[in-house]
Design a protein around this motif. Structure first.
Motif, PDB file in Angstrom:
ATOM      1  N   ILE A   1      39.452  39.759  38.080  1.00  0.00           N
ATOM      2  CA  ILE A   1      40.181  40.248  39.112  1.00  0.00           C
ATOM      3  C   ILE A   1      39.483  40.935  40.056  1.00  0.00           C
ATOM      4  O   ILE A   1      39.691  40.924  41.261  1.00  0.00           O
TER       5      ILE A   1
ATOM      6  N   LEU B   1      42.100  31.891  41.336  1.00  0.00           N
ATOM      7  CA  LEU B   1      41.744  33.130  41.770  1.00  0.00           C
ATOM      8  C   LEU B   1      41.225  33.275  42.946  1.00  0.00           C
ATOM      9  O   LEU B   1      41.162  34.342  44.020  1.00  0.00           O
TER      10      LEU B   1
ATOM     11  N   SER C   1      37.040  37.395  43.679  1.00  0.00           N
ATOM     12  CA  SER C   1      37.417  37.281  42.390  1.00  0.00           C
ATOM     13  C   SER C   1      36.989  36.036  41.665  1.00  0.00           C
ATOM     14  O   SER C   1      36.314  35.166  42.238  1.00  0.00           O
TER      15      SER C   1
END
Length: 205
Positions: free
Chosen positions: A110, A159, A166
């Motif tokens: 993340i 992502l 990320s």
């Protein structure tokens, strides 16, 4: 116990908590104080602290996530879960925590790569005076720059579409950052759903 605050409840935490607990029981057996970085909802903190009562489990996350974590901690009412700390890995100094272990789950992919670097630098500081201190990181990782499954490749694309900074991190890069901080790889364990548990330990002097 307080029931007034809503408790976030993503089902993934319930699916992965038992396999992770099996790893933590082994590698945190001799530890006393864990700093969890990126506690998210707080579900892991409650489950692991209840299952390992010899540990003080210190949850932490960015300030926006603290209300949900507090709701879980308040609901559980465990004696070994102090109030969560506000911690952004990019902040210049982290809250002072006398931890001899660090845990993070589903966080490195993340973060931006600058935050991943800051994460390992911060962990290095936390464990600097803790010979034998342990870091456990759970989540998906690439090897030799390759995805380990089609689902991880699709997840990586999702992502990056959401946040170009990320993405699934390369094991080799993370291991090099850990080594820079004096942490040696102890274990690289296969987990369900194409995830891994990486375990590093600070060398005894």
């Amino acid at each position: 116990m307080h029931e007034s605050s809503p408790r976030p409840h993503p089902p993934a935490c319930e699916r992965n908590r038992e396999p992770i607990l099996g790893v933590l029981r082994e590698h945190f057996a001799g530890r006393r104080h864990v700093l969890e970085i990126g506690s998210g909802t707080g579900q892991h903190a409650v489950h692991f602290a209840a299952a390992m009562p010899w540990l003080v489990w210190q949850a932490s996350d960015v300030a926006d996530n603290l209300p949900g974590i507090r709701a879980w901690l308040d609901h559980a009412g465990l004696p070994n879960t102090p109030p969560p700390l506000a911690l952004d890995v990019l902040q210049p100094s982290w809250p002072a925590v006398a931890a001899d272990a660090v845990f993070t789950a589903n966080s490195l992919h993340i973060m931006g790569i600058d935050a991943v670097d800051a994460f390992f630098r911060g962990v290095g500081r936390v464990l600097a005076d803790r010979p034998g201190g342990v870091l456990v990181a759970y989540g998906p990782f690439n090897y030799d720059g390759r995805w380990t499954s089609d689902s991880n490749r699709e997840f990586d694309a999702w992502l990056k579409a959401r946040d170009p900074r990320s993405g699934i991190r390369d094991f080799e890069d993370c291991d090099a950052l850990a080594a820079r901080e004096g942490l040696q790889l102890l274990a690289d364990l296969a987990m369900p759903a194409n995830n891994r548990c990486l375990v590093w330990q600070r060398a005894h002097v």
